[in-house]
Enzyme design. Sequence first.
Site, PDB file in Angstrom:
ATOM      1  N   GLU A  52       1.145 -16.030  -2.915  1.00 19.74           N
ATOM      2  CA  GLU A  52       1.753 -14.732  -2.613  1.00 19.74           C
ATOM      3  C   GLU A  52       0.692 -13.661  -2.830  1.00 19.74           C
ATOM      4  O   GLU A  52       0.598 -13.036  -3.880  1.00 19.74           O
ATOM      5  CB  GLU A  52       2.994 -14.538  -3.483  1.00 19.74           C
ATOM      6  CG  GLU A  52       4.072 -15.579  -3.167  1.00 19.74           C
ATOM      7  CD  GLU A  52       5.223 -15.595  -4.149  1.00 19.74           C
ATOM      8  OE1 GLU A  52       5.319 -14.650  -4.962  1.00 19.74           O
ATOM      9  OE2 GLU A  52       6.021 -16.546  -4.117  1.00 19.74           O
TER      10      GLU A  52
ATOM     11  N   HIS B 295       5.758 -10.167  -6.267  1.00 13.66           N
ATOM     12  CA  HIS B 295       5.871 -11.446  -5.574  1.00 13.66           C
ATOM     13  C   HIS B 295       5.862 -11.199  -4.068  1.00 13.66           C
ATOM     14  O   HIS B 295       5.670 -10.069  -3.603  1.00 13.66           O
ATOM     15  CB  HIS B 295       7.150 -12.166  -5.989  1.00 13.66           C
ATOM     16  CG  HIS B 295       7.088 -12.795  -7.341  1.00 13.66           C
ATOM     17  ND1 HIS B 295       7.205 -14.150  -7.549  1.00 13.66           N
ATOM     18  CD2 HIS B 295       6.912 -12.248  -8.572  1.00 13.66           C
ATOM     19  CE1 HIS B 295       7.117 -14.413  -8.839  1.00 13.66           C
ATOM     20  NE2 HIS B 295       6.939 -13.272  -9.493  1.00 13.66           N
TER      21      HIS B 295
ATOM     22  N   GLU C 177       9.773  -8.230  -4.595  1.00 16.66           N
ATOM     23  CA  GLU C 177       9.408  -9.061  -3.454  1.00 16.66           C
ATOM     24  C   GLU C 177       8.915  -8.120  -2.363  1.00 16.66           C
ATOM     25  O   GLU C 177       9.679  -7.348  -1.797  1.00 16.66           O
ATOM     26  CB  GLU C 177      10.600  -9.880  -2.977  1.00 16.66           C
ATOM     27  CG  GLU C 177      11.183 -10.802  -4.036  1.00 16.66           C
ATOM     28  CD  GLU C 177      10.331 -12.039  -4.266  1.00 16.66           C
ATOM     29  OE1 GLU C 177       9.407 -12.277  -3.463  1.00 16.66           O
ATOM     30  OE2 GLU C 177      10.599 -12.778  -5.226  1.00 16.66           O
TER      31      GLU C 177
ATOM     32  N   HIS D   7       2.448 -16.502  -8.416  1.00 20.07           N
ATOM     33  CA  HIS D   7       2.397 -17.574  -7.429  1.00 20.07           C
ATOM     34  C   HIS D   7       1.156 -17.326  -6.573  1.00 20.07           C
ATOM     35  O   HIS D   7       1.050 -16.306  -5.892  1.00 20.07           O
ATOM     36  CB  HIS D   7       3.658 -17.594  -6.570  1.00 20.07           C
ATOM     37  CG  HIS D   7       4.892 -17.942  -7.343  1.00 20.07           C
ATOM     38  ND1 HIS D   7       6.138 -17.419  -7.054  1.00 20.07           N
ATOM     39  CD2 HIS D   7       5.072 -18.763  -8.408  1.00 20.07           C
ATOM     40  CE1 HIS D   7       7.021 -17.911  -7.899  1.00 20.07           C
ATOM     41  NE2 HIS D   7       6.399 -18.722  -8.737  1.00 20.07           N
TER      42      HIS D   7
END
Length: 840
Positions: free
Chosen positions: A469, A604, A697, A466
């Site tokens: 990010e 991410h 994350e 993404h």
Amino acid sequence: MWGLLLALAAFAPAVGPALGAPRNSVLDLAQPATTKVPGSIPAPNSSLAQLPAETANGTSEQHVRIRIIKKKKVIMKKRKKLTRPTPLVTARPLVTPTPAGALNPAEKQETGTSSPGAQPRLAAPRALYQHSSWSHGHWHAPCLPSTGASLGSASHLPWLPSLWSCLTALSLPQAVLLWVWSPCEFQIAGLRHPAASPLVLDHTEDGSTFRSVILTQSHGLRVGKAAPGSVSPASCLSWPALLCPPEPDHHVLCLQSGLEDGDLYDGGWCAEEQDTDPWFQVDAGHPTRFSGVITQGRNSVWRYDWVTSYKVQFSNDSRTWWGSRNHSSGMDAVFPANSDPETPLLNLLPEPQVARFIRLLPQTWLQGGTPCLRAEILACPVSDPNDLFLEAPAPGSSDPLDFRHHNYKAMRKLMKQVHEQCPNITRIYSIGKSYQGLKLYVMEMSDQPGEHELGEPEVRYVAGMHGNEALGRELLLLLMQFLCHEFLRGNPRVTRLLTEMRIHLLPSMNPDGYEIAYHRGSELVGWAEGRWNNQSIDLNHNFADLNTPLWEAQDDGKVPHIVPNHHLPLPTYYTLPNATVAPETRAVIKWMKRIPFVLSANLHGGELVVSYPFDMTRTPWAARELTPTPDDAVFRWLSTVYAGSNLAMQDTSRRPCHSQDFSVHGNIINGADWHTVPGSMNDFSYLHTNCFEVTVELSCDKFPHENELPQEWENNKDALLTYLEQVRMGIAGVVRDKDTELGIADAVIAVDGINHDVTTAWGGDYWRLLTPGDYMVTASAEGYHSVTRNCRVTFEEGPFPCNFVLTKTPKQRLRELLAAGAKVPPDLRRRLERLRGLKD
């Protein structure tokens, strides 16, 4: 100290201004003079010995002193001055600011009213804002008693019993003085808490718990609010502060909605619908130069709410307020706000203001909705010469690395510099191009770059799937610099990593999306801009769905005898020329097939958790459902290793990023049990290749500021290294041909009790990640007799060697001889004759 505190408790009225009363400001800044709206009530000066008889809204205040001495006898004394309540003032005052920087400790102050006085009750979370040092805390609760409440009644201070229970339950080793300034403001003195951490006190009224704002600071200060429901409840005082995260993240702009309907505070700060004058206050904790505000609407899958305009006010003591003025008109500035929930909108103040508190006062909002917002305050701390306590050191790193955000051109330049500095252990190659034609560069790092060494596992990190990010991208650029520098320094840990495995770093899988986010900048990129590639494809949903055909075959009893439980082929629709497959996705799939990866992590941002496969729920259309793989124990181990080595995830004082608190589960979660992701790279990697991959994350903030990168690097450095070292966990070996002693490619390695197999690479070597234990392992290959042996995995470092030697079947030997035109050996001829005789 005991004598001093007891003396102060005994003579509290005399020494009140020195101990209990808040100063004019932390810097003793004189408050700007205010002009009162006609009909407003002037408020006298604040002091401990002489409390105001009436507040700005016409209600009275009371002064309560509580003294707790060594958990023994508790004495409570009250001094009350009751007056008849006057009507509420509903109009906001017009305020005329004067320079806020002049030192004038003795100047008399007049208190101007502000929007909180316009309503007897507010929907803004009735939280307790705490200004902290280790010796005293001044708390302010933006709440007001219910209309008609008697000032002498117990309901006038609904939080007092709870506070009393908390203080007595703490078994404090020293005296505590509690000064109550009003139903909504009080001060704790003499209470020392470690590391200068703020106290946290949840205020409970009418059975609902309300939260405070959060505060983060570094070289730049950005503050925000923790929405109720996004913080684990704290029934008592606790420290360090649950609402204060360890790193300066954009928590508010990153705030996401949950999946449940009916949460009033889901996805942002919201006032209640009946509140006509809502407000939102932030306490910076010390003098701060405020320069601007960024707002978004509420992020919710159920509602659309945003503020369309607002005013801004400032204060040094939370009592006297002045507004931000237009230079031309001299009137309070009304700032335009949002027209949709997601687009960040920046408003710079006409003139920066130095204060301790800032308030946003929504003026208008979406018709039919409620005033909801996410906000980021742009500000910088101001040095306080009167502060007796040293400022916390700025977060940073001692590693000599390039802590900057790198666009495509800068990234290529940096990777080239690393290669030039360490040419013997690095190689740069491209796996393909993005939709816009930007190359997907990979940095390979090994003692023999460019070739697969027999018995040496291949590992990878992928970032930037993404594009917005950005933290993962920068961490991989920092990692390649670090590995190069430390290898040249002779760091034994790094040297072993580079000699025992081949590391591949893909810092930007979606360079097109990153360029969009990069040009918007850290503050204004928002939650989704740059997430997708230039075809508006979410790359994490773009891989082939291999879960569904596998589960259907399992339901039909075809696995593993008819349908394999590994290396599932691509569906026909996915290989068609007109299939909706991004070029970035196709490039990564070819990369996966070309190199026998064993271990991977997909980096991410936007949360602090490690998720592991399966990412897709087995029940169709289920939003979330626990869906483990046959290798659930291994994935949980891998996830726990990264989460347990990540400093931010292990900081128990941090608040959750959004509505879920993953710390209660060790900061790991099954991906499908979080939210279903069909077509994820993790699931595809597991079902189509040998590679075990998790999603990390990294931070609540998807695009942190550059000055936060050093601390983010420190948060993740050890975790990145430790995770790579987990490739040594399990068994490894080579499957060879008995006659030729050459490795057998594509041999299947099956472990009893685990319905997922792996295969050997082209040289016959394999790696099978397993947790410690005893396993029966079978190696098989077409044309060979299978071999089974016991392999033990211990807690000692390094994979357990588990080699196999396979013998060809007679049929395979005959096939090879006939193909080569060779004469059939006598032993094989006799064996074939015996087989024919058995058939007859």
